[in-house]
Design an enzyme around this catalytic site. Structure first.
Site, mmCIF file in Angstrom:
data_model
loop_
_atom_site.group_PDB
_atom_site.id
_atom_site.type_symbol
_atom_site.label_atom_id
_atom_site.label_comp_id
_atom_site.label_asym_id
_atom_site.label_seq_id
_atom_site.Cartn_x
_atom_site.Cartn_y
_atom_site.Cartn_z
ATOM 1 N N TYR A 1 4.214 38.574 20.705
ATOM 2 C CA TYR A 1 3.431 37.160 20.567
ATOM 3 C C TYR A 1 1.823 37.316 21.111
ATOM 4 C CZ TYR A 1 8.369 36.018 21.281
ATOM 5 O OH TYR A 1 9.649 36.167 21.259
ATOM 6 N N LYS B 1 14.840 39.406 15.646
ATOM 7 C CA LYS B 1 14.066 39.535 14.493
ATOM 8 C C LYS B 1 13.491 40.965 14.016
ATOM 9 C CE LYS B 1 11.713 35.378 15.815
ATOM 10 N NZ LYS B 1 10.664 34.529 16.811
ATOM 11 N N SER C 1 14.814 36.267 20.105
ATOM 12 C CA SER C 1 13.757 36.810 19.011
ATOM 13 C C SER C 1 13.980 38.310 18.867
ATOM 14 C CB SER C 1 12.468 36.639 19.568
ATOM 15 O OG SER C 1 11.796 35.390 19.038
ATOM 16 N N VAL D 1 13.323 34.964 24.235
ATOM 17 C CA VAL D 1 13.259 34.063 25.435
ATOM 18 C C VAL D 1 14.596 33.904 26.225
ATOM 19 C CG1 VAL D 1 11.634 32.574 24.251
ATOM 20 C CG2 VAL D 1 13.887 31.917 23.749
ATOM 21 N N TYR E 1 18.793 31.175 10.836
ATOM 22 C CA TYR E 1 17.778 31.903 11.927
ATOM 23 C C TYR E 1 18.464 31.594 13.143
ATOM 24 C CZ TYR E 1 13.673 32.084 15.221
ATOM 25 O OH TYR E 1 12.783 32.143 16.086
HETATM 26 N N1 GLN Z 1 15.499 31.042 18.762
HETATM 27 C C1 GLN Z 1 14.160 31.075 19.428
HETATM 28 C C2 GLN Z 1 13.081 30.158 18.675
HETATM 29 O O1 GLN Z 1 12.857 30.004 17.666
HETATM 30 C C3 GLN Z 1 13.620 32.458 19.426
HETATM 31 C C4 GLN Z 1 12.260 32.564 20.219
HETATM 32 C C5 GLN Z 1 11.912 33.826 21.068
HETATM 33 O O2 GLN Z 1 12.684 34.412 21.538
HETATM 34 N N2 GLN Z 1 10.803 33.963 21.458
HETATM 35 O O3 GLN Z 1 12.531 29.385 19.442
#
Ligand code: GLN
Length: 306
Positions: A242, A68, A65, A260, A190
């Site tokens: 989050y 992003k 993530s 993650v 993505y």
């Molecule tokens: N690629 C992961 C997902 O979409 C990214 C989520 C994350 O790092 N929180 O679940």
């Protein structure tokens, strides 16, 4: 203070290195599940080109993530104001991959850093770039000044095979008319930019523009302007972790983005960019030991945006 960074990073590593069993690596992306979680990397980059690091700061990890932030940066370059018609900038208070809010908020995601929001941002990139995932990679390479940074295609494929939630999110957004492209194409793009891998040192360097008014210090190139940089930092502070964003704003107080893969990129505007990485995740999907390392770093440096 800067001359204390070598000592401080080493101290944090030493305090945590034998206590890395907390949490567990993400296993909903099978390729990430088998990593040795007894690893911790810390790297600080400052605008004068110095790097201060400790632990496994050279080991490449899956940025997930954190990508992003770079996707949003690219979207900012193209259409900052119009973006906010399609995605909001409110903390979600929900899990990163939640679908519930999306239904009753009619396909407009809460912010660009939860999966739903990042899928809309990726859709913007799909409409504007021929190879959008490559545009994200190119930006990251330029920011870190390392042309060897790449995706880990095994991780991308592994996530895609299990992307039922992200596909559901994309289809739901499409059903509300907030996706221009084909949902599977957007989710593939993505997952690919999430699968970029790089070390803490590269990530700390890549984040420096966010601590330096939008400008890469080494090349003096502006990636985004000062005003947009402040706004991006604001979104990182309020939405970067989050449903733990409030807790981490309280405990650390720096704009940051978690992933993650266990990485966290944090920014102290006008001072430094720092990346910590440790694969064991807490129940909200943020790096357990990464958070502890940042808490200690804030405490030992006493740097604050407040
Ligand atoms: N690629 C992961 C997902 O979409 C990214 C989520 C994350 O790092 N929180 O679940």
């Amino acid at each position: 203070m800067q001359n204390l960074y070598p000592e401080i990073t080493a101290q944090i590593y030493n305090e945590l290195k034998d206590d890395l069993h907390h949490g567990k690596p993400a296993d909903y992306i099978p390729e990430l599940a088998n990593i040795n979680q007894h690893q911790l990397g810390i790297a600080i980059a400052t605008a004068d080109g110095k790097i201060y690091s400790a632990g496994q700061a050279n080991v490449p990890f899956s940025i997930q993530s954190i990508s992003k932030v770079f996707a949003l940066t690219l979207a900012f370059q193209r259409m900052e104001k119009a973006l906010w018609l399609r995605v909001r900038k409110e903390p979600s208070g929900n899990a990163f991959n939640s679908l519930v809010q999306l239904e009753y908020e009619k396909g407009i995601p809460r912010n660009p850093f939860i999966n739903a929001g990042a899928i809309v941002i990726t859709d913007v990139l799909c409409s504007r770039f021929v190879q959008p995932e490559f545009s994200v990679l190119q930006l990251v390479r330029k920011l870190a000044q390392n042309s060897e940074i790449d995706y880990n295609m095994k991780v991308a494929k592994s996530e895609l095979l299990h992307a039922h939630r992200n596909l559901s999110i994309a289809h739901l957004i499409k059903s509300f008319g907030n996706l221009e492209n084909d949902p599977s194409q957007v989710v593939k793009t993505y997952c690919t930019h999430c699968a970029i891998q790089m070390s803490c040192i590269d990530m700390a360097k890549a984040g420096l523009y966010l601590a330096n008014h939008g400008c890469i210090p080494a090349t003096k190139e502006y990636i985004i302007d000062d005003d947009s940089t402040k706004r991006l930092n604001a979104i990182m502070l309020t939405c970067g972790a989050y449903d733990a964003a409030g807790d981490l704003a309280y405990r650390i107080g720096w704009p940051l983005k978690t992933g993650v893969g266990g990485g966290i990129l944090a920014i102290v505007p006008n001072m430094l960019s720092v990346c910590v990485w440790s694969p064991g995740l807490d129940e909200l999907g943020n790096s357990y030991s990464g958070i502890r390392a940042l808490e200690k770093l804030r405490l030992y440096t006493n740097l604050s945006v407040f």
